[in-house]
Scaffold this active site. Structure first.
Site, mmCIF file in Angstrom:
data_model
loop_
_atom_site.group_PDB
_atom_site.id
_atom_site.type_symbol
_atom_site.label_atom_id
_atom_site.label_comp_id
_atom_site.label_asym_id
_atom_site.label_seq_id
_atom_site.Cartn_x
_atom_site.Cartn_y
_atom_site.Cartn_z
ATOM 1 N N ASN A 30 -3.374 5.882 6.272
ATOM 2 C CA ASN A 30 -4.083 6.647 7.300
ATOM 3 C C ASN A 30 -4.800 5.707 8.270
ATOM 4 O O ASN A 30 -4.658 4.483 8.205
ATOM 5 C CB ASN A 30 -5.053 7.653 6.658
ATOM 6 C CG ASN A 30 -6.145 6.958 5.843
ATOM 7 O OD1 ASN A 30 -6.410 5.755 5.999
ATOM 8 N ND2 ASN A 30 -6.789 7.711 4.966
ATOM 9 N N ASP A 62 16.377 7.246 6.071
ATOM 10 C CA ASP A 62 15.055 7.318 5.440
ATOM 11 C C ASP A 62 15.123 7.060 3.938
ATOM 12 O O ASP A 62 14.236 6.429 3.369
ATOM 13 C CB ASP A 62 14.445 8.704 5.664
ATOM 14 C CG ASP A 62 13.433 8.705 6.790
ATOM 15 O OD1 ASP A 62 13.201 7.639 7.385
ATOM 16 O OD2 ASP A 62 12.881 9.785 7.081
ATOM 17 N N HIS A 99 13.453 5.791 15.752
ATOM 18 C CA HIS A 99 14.774 6.245 15.313
ATOM 19 C C HIS A 99 15.547 6.769 16.520
ATOM 20 O O HIS A 99 15.001 7.535 17.309
ATOM 21 C CB HIS A 99 14.660 7.385 14.289
ATOM 22 C CG HIS A 99 13.796 7.078 13.114
ATOM 23 N ND1 HIS A 99 12.478 7.490 13.036
ATOM 24 C CD2 HIS A 99 14.055 6.402 11.963
ATOM 25 C CE1 HIS A 99 11.966 7.084 11.888
ATOM 26 N NE2 HIS A 99 12.895 6.429 11.221
ATOM 27 N N TYR A 154 0.843 -1.193 0.000
ATOM 28 C CA TYR A 154 0.000 0.000 0.000
ATOM 29 C C TYR A 154 0.874 1.238 0.000
ATOM 30 O O TYR A 154 1.795 1.359 0.822
ATOM 31 C CB TYR A 154 -0.925 0.026 1.226
ATOM 32 C CG TYR A 154 -1.934 1.148 1.148
ATOM 33 C CD1 TYR A 154 -3.178 0.938 0.559
ATOM 34 C CD2 TYR A 154 -1.632 2.423 1.619
ATOM 35 C CE1 TYR A 154 -4.099 1.967 0.450
ATOM 36 C CE2 TYR A 154 -2.545 3.458 1.511
ATOM 37 C CZ TYR A 154 -3.774 3.231 0.926
ATOM 38 O OH TYR A 154 -4.680 4.256 0.803
ATOM 39 N N HIS A 193 -2.475 -40.400 19.611
ATOM 40 C CA HIS A 193 -1.091 -40.066 19.273
ATOM 41 C C HIS A 193 -0.168 -41.223 19.672
ATOM 42 O O HIS A 193 0.711 -41.635 18.901
ATOM 43 C CB HIS A 193 -0.641 -38.804 20.019
ATOM 44 C CG HIS A 193 -1.172 -37.525 19.462
ATOM 45 N ND1 HIS A 193 -2.511 -37.243 19.379
ATOM 46 C CD2 HIS A 193 -0.528 -36.425 18.955
ATOM 47 C CE1 HIS A 193 -2.679 -36.041 18.865
ATOM 48 N NE2 HIS A 193 -1.486 -35.518 18.590
ATOM 49 N N HIS A 203 6.570 15.196 9.733
ATOM 50 C CA HIS A 203 5.795 14.091 9.190
ATOM 51 C C HIS A 203 4.313 14.224 9.505
ATOM 52 O O HIS A 203 3.447 14.003 8.661
ATOM 53 C CB HIS A 203 6.282 12.759 9.785
ATOM 54 C CG HIS A 203 7.281 12.046 8.938
ATOM 55 N ND1 HIS A 203 6.952 11.446 7.756
ATOM 56 C CD2 HIS A 203 8.603 11.822 9.129
ATOM 57 C CE1 HIS A 203 8.044 10.882 7.243
ATOM 58 N NE2 HIS A 203 9.053 11.110 8.051
ATOM 59 N N SER A 222 5.452 8.693 13.522
ATOM 60 C CA SER A 222 6.911 8.640 13.467
ATOM 61 C C SER A 222 7.529 9.192 14.749
ATOM 62 O O SER A 222 6.962 10.070 15.406
ATOM 63 C CB SER A 222 7.412 9.444 12.263
ATOM 64 O OG SER A 222 8.795 9.253 12.083
#
Length: 427
Positions: A209, A356, A323, A122, A415, A257, A232
């Site tokens: 979004n 980035d 980050h 996406y 089993h 951002h 971010s």
């Protein structure tokens, strides 16, 4: 930008995923796509994106892809190709091989590694278009060997002219095999369940979004997803050796951002902290996205003053930032003490945008403190593993009684008998 002590700092993070109303809207869209296919896909695209399409217009043609190169600067093509080369080289080093371990008794144990067959990516088209995210999602999948990489993006990312040409060029350079002009929750549902035009995928990746995030959560289980990404984040751990203007610029690189992004400086130097806070305000006035960045800094930005670098490291490990920049006299002496961070940037010249866009490591990194347990996107996100077991007669005769003991202790006589019938036959 507030300046606070480590003791007074209270971390503020947005952890709620959508209002009840937003969740209901997404559930309805997903249900429509699942039951009506293309008809619902086209209807929601017209209602939400204000773009009227027919089913045969959903897929971007090869001619459109080639034409996109004529709408971007040659310098962009050169830069995107160089970035793609760096990203590819970095991710190639993550390749895994299938393996087998041959036992002395003739048994074979191992693991078979295969790529996913079809991945959906996406690419958003809201406040900004992100060609770099195309590279970061697509190239690891391609290196992993995924044969079908499908991209979806809203039909109006480039305004009246359609899809942003920079996104199309990035897709072509990265190796996307199919592109569809559809976005929002309806695109996620189409990738998950398929329509007459779009075949379903095995995994969906890429940011979006709140409606895209909610749709990814809604379809998880029918397909795999990368994560539910939050806003971010950047944290900078610095001492007196740092340049305040550099630090301020790096903090703003994330603040621009999103209004919900967080930018935090952690330092034992009050002098540096106050200088950075002042520099942030000065640089804000020069930033084109100043309103977004200012909202981020005011609500989620902070300068945290610690007693020492050691306390600063403890603060960073609690934050577990997406980050982290370490801008100290000896950053290599500190990096081994960092337990929780998505990506770590060392020294004054390793500015966060280097990662980035260009260096090679993936910029799709865990947010909202999930770096405590999660990792950046890599080749493991696009492979699947099968265990391999070949037991010899000798091994079964040796181990059979213990296997039956464990099965019976769990109440599974069937089993145990599956083993016992072989033991009776072979003894």
């Amino acid at each position: 930008m507030k300046v606070v002590s480590a003791q007074d700092f209270k971390l503020k993070r947005e952890t709620d995923y959508g209002t009840p109303e937003q969740n209901e809207v997404v559930k309805a869209i997903v249900r429509d796509i699942r039951t009506e296919g293309d008809a619902a896909l086209l209807r929601h695209t017209e209602q939400l994106d204000r773009v009227h399409l027919t089913a045969d217009q959903l897929r971007v043609t090869e001619e459109e892809l080639k034409a996109a190169y004529g709408h971007v600067e040659p310098s962009f093509v050169k830069a995107i190709q160089a970035a793609a080369d760096n990203i590819r080289r970095f991710h190639v080093k993550q390749k895994r091989n299938s393996w087998m371990d041959f036992q002395a008794d003739g048994s074979i144990l191992g693991q078979i590694i295969r790529p996913l067959q079809r991945v959906g990516v996406y690419v958003p088209g809201g406040k900004a278009a992100y060609p770099s995210s195309v590279l970061m999602n697509v190239i690891p999948a391609q290196v992993a060997g995924v044969p079908e990489i499908v991209m979806v993006t809203p039909p109006s990312t480039g305004g009246q002219d359609g899809i942003n040409p920079y996104i199309l060029v990035a897709a072509a350079e990265a190796g996307v095999t199919e592109i569809y002009r559809v976005g929002g929750a309806q695109a996620i549902a189409a990738l998950a369940y398929g329509t007459e035009t779009i075949s379903p995928v095995d995994k969906i990746c890429g940011p979006g979004n709140i409606y895209v995030a909610l749709a990814k959560r809604e379809v998880y289980g029918a397909v795999n997803i990368d994560s539910l990404a939050g806003p971010s984040e950047i944290a900078v751990l610095a001492d007196d050796s740092a340049d305040a203007s550099y630090i301020a610029a790096d903090l703003l690189s994330q603040a621009e951002h999103d209004e919900l992004a967080s930018a935090i400086l952690v330092t034992p130097s009050r002098k540096l902290g106050e200088a950075v806070a002042a520099e942030v305000q000065r640089q804000l006035e020069l930033l084109p996205r100043r309103d977004i960045a200012r909202a981020s800094v005011d609500s989620y930005g902070a300068v945290i003053i610690t007693e020492s670098l050691r306390e600063g490291i403890e603060v960073i490990n609690r934050l577990a930032p997406e980050h982290l920049e370490i801008v100290t006299e000896e950053p290599m002496a500190i990096v081994g003490q960092i337990e929780n961070a998505g990506a770590i940037f060392l020294g004054p010249y390793s500015s966060e945008p280097v990662g980035d866009y260009f260096a090679g490591p993936n910029h799709i990194i865990p947010t909202n403190g999930t770096a405590r347990f999660a990792s950046p996107v890599d080749l493991d996100d696009f492979i699947k593993k099968s265990s391999l077991i070949y037991y010899s007669k000798e091994a079964l005769l040796r181990d059979g009684e213990q296997i039956m003991e464990l099965a019976r202790r769990e109440g599974f006589e069937g089993h145990a008998r599956a083993i016992g019938i072989r033991l009776d036959h072979e003894r």
